[in-house]
Write a protein that holds these residues in place. Sequence first.
Motif, PDB file in Angstrom:
ATOM      1  N   VAL A   1      68.432  38.648  29.335  1.00 50.89           N
ATOM      2  CA  VAL A   1      67.803  38.438  30.636  1.00 50.89           C
ATOM      3  C   VAL A   1      68.683  37.479  31.433  1.00 50.89           C
ATOM      4  N   VAL A   2      68.682  37.627  32.743  1.00 47.97           N
ATOM      5  CA  VAL A   2      69.413  36.717  33.626  1.00 47.97           C
ATOM      6  C   VAL A   2      68.394  35.828  34.337  1.00 47.97           C
ATOM      7  N   ALA A   3      68.655  34.532  34.338  1.00 45.26           N
ATOM      8  CA  ALA A   3      67.774  33.586  35.019  1.00 45.26           C
ATOM      9  C   ALA A   3      68.631  32.458  35.584  1.00 45.26           C
ATOM     10  N   THR A   4      68.033  31.642  36.416  1.00 45.33           N
ATOM     11  CA  THR A   4      68.783  30.554  37.034  1.00 45.33           C
ATOM     12  C   THR A   4      68.866  29.344  36.106  1.00 45.33           C
ATOM     13  N   VAL A   5      69.678  28.389  36.511  1.00 43.13           N
ATOM     14  CA  VAL A   5      69.836  27.156  35.744  1.00 43.13           C
ATOM     15  C   VAL A   5      68.534  26.368  35.638  1.00 43.13           C
ATOM     16  N   MET A   6      67.556  26.682  36.480  1.00 44.69           N
ATOM     17  CA  MET A   6      66.281  25.971  36.456  1.00 44.69           C
ATOM     18  C   MET A   6      65.306  26.521  35.408  1.00 44.69           C
ATOM     19  N   SER A   7      65.609  27.665  34.815  1.00 44.31           N
ATOM     20  CA  SER A   7      64.690  28.273  33.852  1.00 44.31           C
ATOM     21  C   SER A   7      64.583  27.419  32.595  1.00 44.31           C
TER      22      SER A   7
ATOM     23  N   THR B   1      72.460  31.458  35.983  1.00 40.77           N
ATOM     24  CA  THR B   1      73.208  31.518  37.237  1.00 40.77           C
ATOM     25  C   THR B   1      72.797  30.353  38.128  1.00 40.77           C
ATOM     26  N   LYS B   2      73.494  30.216  39.248  1.00 38.66           N
ATOM     27  CA  LYS B   2      73.051  29.284  40.279  1.00 38.66           C
ATOM     28  C   LYS B   2      71.665  29.717  40.749  1.00 38.66           C
ATOM     29  N   VAL B   3      70.976  28.806  41.427  1.00 37.55           N
ATOM     30  CA  VAL B   3      69.661  29.119  41.975  1.00 37.55           C
ATOM     31  C   VAL B   3      69.821  30.099  43.134  1.00 37.55           C
ATOM     32  N   GLY B   4      68.997  31.123  43.133  1.00 37.65           N
ATOM     33  CA  GLY B   4      69.000  32.117  44.201  1.00 37.65           C
ATOM     34  C   GLY B   4      69.043  33.529  43.646  1.00 37.65           C
ATOM     35  N   ASP B   5      68.199  34.380  44.214  1.00 38.91           N
ATOM     36  CA  ASP B   5      68.148  35.776  43.786  1.00 38.91           C
ATOM     37  C   ASP B   5      69.506  36.463  43.874  1.00 38.91           C
TER      38      ASP B   5
ATOM     39  N   GLN C   1      62.682  30.829  37.980  1.00 39.58           N
ATOM     40  CA  GLN C   1      61.523  30.122  37.458  1.00 39.58           C
ATOM     41  C   GLN C   1      60.381  30.141  38.472  1.00 39.58           C
ATOM     42  N   SER C   2      60.730  30.270  39.732  1.00 44.48           N
ATOM     43  CA  SER C   2      59.719  30.291  40.789  1.00 44.48           C
ATOM     44  C   SER C   2      58.838  31.536  40.729  1.00 44.48           C
ATOM     45  N   GLY C   3      59.229  32.509  39.945  1.00 44.50           N
ATOM     46  CA  GLY C   3      58.421  33.717  39.813  1.00 44.50           C
ATOM     47  C   GLY C   3      59.064  34.963  40.378  1.00 44.50           C
ATOM     48  N   HIS C   4      60.180  34.841  41.071  1.00 46.24           N
ATOM     49  CA  HIS C   4      60.883  36.038  41.544  1.00 46.24           C
ATOM     50  C   HIS C   4      61.449  36.764  40.334  1.00 46.24           C
ATOM     51  N   ILE C   5      61.037  37.997  40.148  1.00 46.76           N
ATOM     52  CA  ILE C   5      61.530  38.789  39.028  1.00 46.76           C
ATOM     53  C   ILE C   5      62.153  40.058  39.590  1.00 46.76           C
TER      54      ILE C   5
END
Length: 183
Positions: free
Chosen positions: A19-25, A43-47, A65-69
């Motif tokens: 799975v790919v997620a941002t550094v905030m996950s 990745t960096k933050v941002g879709d 982490q904000s919920g954008h999937i």
Amino acid sequence: MALVGLDWARRGRLSGGGVVATVMSNLGLERKLKGEGLTLERTKVGDRYVMERMRQGGFNIGGEQSGHIILHDHATTGDGLMAALQVLAVLVQSGKPMSELARQFDPVPQRLENVRYTAGKPLEAATVKAAIADAEAALNGSGRLLVRPSGTEKLIRVMAEGDDAGLVKRVVSDVAAAVKAAG
């Protein structure tokens, strides 16, 4: 992401090996995926960064982490309705109640502090660099520290996570104080 990703992996639908997620996950997600033989690509933050890495690595699930999937089999942007339908599909196929499926992993304690600054580049200050080095040494592999400028405001985001909630709180406070003093 964990619920759908793990389901897709079990059914042979997951592409890219993880799975790919941002550094905030949360680190708990990474540990859970690793325990199942999967990866978490950060990745960096941002879709846009998530989608870019998904394309590069052939991944079909990613998000923030904000919920954008992002479910790349169906779309190239986050779509809450589509993600909800996938969760419902797992729910129906499993025959289990959502209360049993909802917690796929134990999140590790995580703390985020946003520090506003008015001048200069606080992350370049020797005192901030020293505070970051001290925090990373204190975490000593049992967690992680992320210090990054906001992409939209004059803020430095200080985030740490780890197994010891008290230590996480302390390192965030120490680094945030150094950033405040420098900025």
